[in-house]
Design a protein around this motif. Sequence first.
Motif, PDB file in Angstrom:
ATOM      1  N   LEU A 142       1.035  -1.300  -0.012  1.00 43.32           N
ATOM      2  CA  LEU A 142      -0.122   0.277  -0.022  1.00 43.32           C
ATOM      3  C   LEU A 142       0.755   1.278  -0.136  1.00 43.32           C
ATOM      4  CD1 LEU A 142      -2.299  -1.306   2.408  1.00 43.32           C
ATOM      5  CD2 LEU A 142      -3.106  -0.552  -0.045  1.00 43.32           C
ATOM      6  N   ILE A 143       1.570   1.332   1.088  1.00 44.71           N
ATOM      7  CA  ILE A 143       2.581   2.605   1.017  1.00 44.71           C
ATOM      8  C   ILE A 143       3.416   2.772  -0.868  1.00 44.71           C
ATOM      9  CG2 ILE A 143       5.360   3.482   1.916  1.00 44.71           C
ATOM     10  CD1 ILE A 143       4.736   1.840   3.942  1.00 44.71           C
ATOM     11  N   GLY A 144       3.893   1.121  -1.396  1.00 42.81           N
ATOM     12  CA  GLY A 144       4.322   1.564  -2.646  1.00 42.81           C
ATOM     13  C   GLY A 144       2.915   2.599  -3.524  1.00 42.81           C
ATOM     14  N   THR A 179      -2.833   1.859   8.270  1.00 42.89           N
ATOM     15  CA  THR A 179      -4.298   1.999   7.510  1.00 42.89           C
ATOM     16  C   THR A 179      -4.721   3.125   7.248  1.00 42.89           C
ATOM     17  OG1 THR A 179      -5.116   0.125   9.571  1.00 42.89           O
ATOM     18  CG2 THR A 179      -6.490   1.499   8.834  1.00 42.89           C
ATOM     19  N   ALA A 180      -4.514   4.081   7.765  1.00 40.13           N
ATOM     20  CA  ALA A 180      -3.910   5.433   7.022  1.00 40.13           C
ATOM     21  C   ALA A 180      -3.849   5.340   5.762  1.00 40.13           C
ATOM     22  CB  ALA A 180      -3.286   6.424   8.006  1.00 40.13           C
ATOM     23  N   VAL A 181      -2.263   5.245   5.345  1.00 40.82           N
ATOM     24  CA  VAL A 181      -1.978   4.562   3.754  1.00 40.82           C
ATOM     25  C   VAL A 181      -3.281   3.477   3.102  1.00 40.82           C
ATOM     26  CG1 VAL A 181       0.072   3.577   2.309  1.00 40.82           C
ATOM     27  CG2 VAL A 181       0.320   4.824   4.689  1.00 40.82           C
ATOM     28  N   THR A 210     -13.594  10.372   6.844  1.00 35.55           N
ATOM     29  CA  THR A 210     -13.121   9.347   5.596  1.00 35.55           C
ATOM     30  C   THR A 210     -12.959   8.372   7.185  1.00 35.55           C
ATOM     31  OG1 THR A 210     -12.005  10.908   5.001  1.00 35.55           O
ATOM     32  CG2 THR A 210     -11.426   8.425   4.318  1.00 35.55           C
ATOM     33  N   VAL A 211     -12.013   8.627   7.890  1.00 43.46           N
ATOM     34  CA  VAL A 211     -11.504   7.815   8.760  1.00 43.46           C
ATOM     35  C   VAL A 211     -12.713   6.662   9.495  1.00 43.46           C
ATOM     36  CG1 VAL A 211     -10.306   6.783  10.760  1.00 43.46           C
ATOM     37  CG2 VAL A 211      -9.374   8.282   9.359  1.00 43.46           C
ATOM     38  N   VAL A 263      -6.365   8.706  12.514  1.00 42.52           N
ATOM     39  CA  VAL A 263      -6.350   9.885  11.722  1.00 42.52           C
ATOM     40  C   VAL A 263      -5.814  10.685  11.862  1.00 42.52           C
ATOM     41  CG1 VAL A 263      -7.984  12.658  12.560  1.00 42.52           C
ATOM     42  CG2 VAL A 263      -9.519  10.194  12.398  1.00 42.52           C
ATOM     43  N   HIS A 264      -4.925  10.731  13.154  1.00 43.95           N
ATOM     44  CA  HIS A 264      -3.718  11.316  12.747  1.00 43.95           C
ATOM     45  C   HIS A 264      -3.015  11.282  12.187  1.00 43.95           C
ATOM     46  CE1 HIS A 264      -0.011  13.310  14.855  1.00 43.95           C
ATOM     47  NE2 HIS A 264       0.586  12.248  13.934  1.00 43.95           N
TER      48      HIS A 264
END
Length: 483
Positions: A295-297, A391-393, A432-433, A458-459
Amino acid sequence: MSTLMPPALSVLNRHTLADGRLGAAAAVELPTYDRAALVPGVVHLGLGAFHRAHQALVFDRLLQGGDRRWGVVGVAMRSTELADSLAAQDGLYAVQIADQDGARWQVSGSLLRTCVAGREPQSVVDALAAATTRWVTLTVTEKGYGEPLAKLLVDGLAARRAAAQGGLTIASCDNLSHNGLKLQKLCLDEAARRSDPFLTAWIETRCAFPNSMVDRIVPAATQQQRSDAAVALGVQDHGALATEAFWEWVIERRFADPADADVLAAVGVTVVDDVKPFEDAKLRMLNGSHTALALIGAVQGWPTVSDGVAIPAIRDFVHRYMTRMVMPLLKRPGGGAYRDALLARFANPALRHRVHQIASDSSLKIPLRWGPTLRESLAAGQGVEPLALATAVWFRYLQGVDEQGQTYEIADPRGVALQEIAKRHPNDAVGTVQALLAVTEAWDADLAIDERWMSRVVHWLERIQASNVDTALAELAALEERT
Ligand code: CS2
């Protein structure tokens, strides 16, 4: 003027195998056994790359050792192309096995024939009911464990019982926890729907559904591997694959034929009473890191896992995630060595394992790969920062466009719905979160109302949206340095 074309290469098949020219230019390991004498003892459902570079090669080892019972009938669930091109090659294909120590090629001879469940279901039922069949193995992916699979298997088992054949070992080899138990339940529920108590009892008493953990990194095949195979073998191979040298298959001691435990152990399979510690380590360390990396990639725009772990900030993130969050909860011994070996496997440049391939079906993978670590960490009051960031990613990934502005497809059965939710609250991380954590297929319902968890996701999403993933990773590293 006509152009002189180079002569077309012949194709890998039983004739080119027999005429002794294969691999004249390079070291290629070939089947040394008489394939005509093999017995089709295994039906494999899910003829993807993974099976062909994992279980099929274990069966090939057994055949090399003179045990003729492990020939495979390979069943593709829907797609016809691979099954048909492998059939045209008499089931032969080559696997490049490569890592830091070098590369070699091996031609597998265990696949005897192929068929397609969607096109010829009766062939699958007949194969399941055949007298010679002793094992069924499955790699149908996380989303494959539904009604069509249950129907197919139970049709086969009912035909088997009607033909008075013996029971089977039915081994799920998918990345699910308790994969054998899940498969057994699926089959028993389907048998119960048929109101046939004798069939239910027959499945319960005659068939074994061992839980198992399988491991080998096998990227989807590419044109590059087919070209490399043509050079190494001197023939065309439409089924060529690349994998790493490492492989592991840990399976519970529950077989229709108990003697199989020793047979498998002799070729390197680990037979245990309880697979759980192995399954937990693999799903949480390897697959959990894979999903985070993928997901980061996808969001940062680098193409493969090895590209990612070559970036110090990414490598540090994965190292810390495993060390701090995952390892303290594991029962498999030797966590540090397991982690270091994994990082070396991820760095294998020969694999070119695409992040978008691993990111597919994330909504089905995340509950299995991150869910237990998260649940247990929250319950123990442990830190959850790496998973909150990951998760944020994921939520950022669901926007469908990377940090360079390139759009991409989200290949996920819930992709359309999730993307719609992700886009509903532009630049509103809280909205969104809240909305995405409320998707209870992906998260335990209580996570959506866990204030601590929600505020950390969220942060990180705010950081990523206001700046980028790099900034978030740097902030996390600084934060974790201090603790
Ligand atoms: C990967 C797995 O595609 C994915 O989701 O995480 O296929 C992984 O490569 C295998 O489980 C390794 O054994």
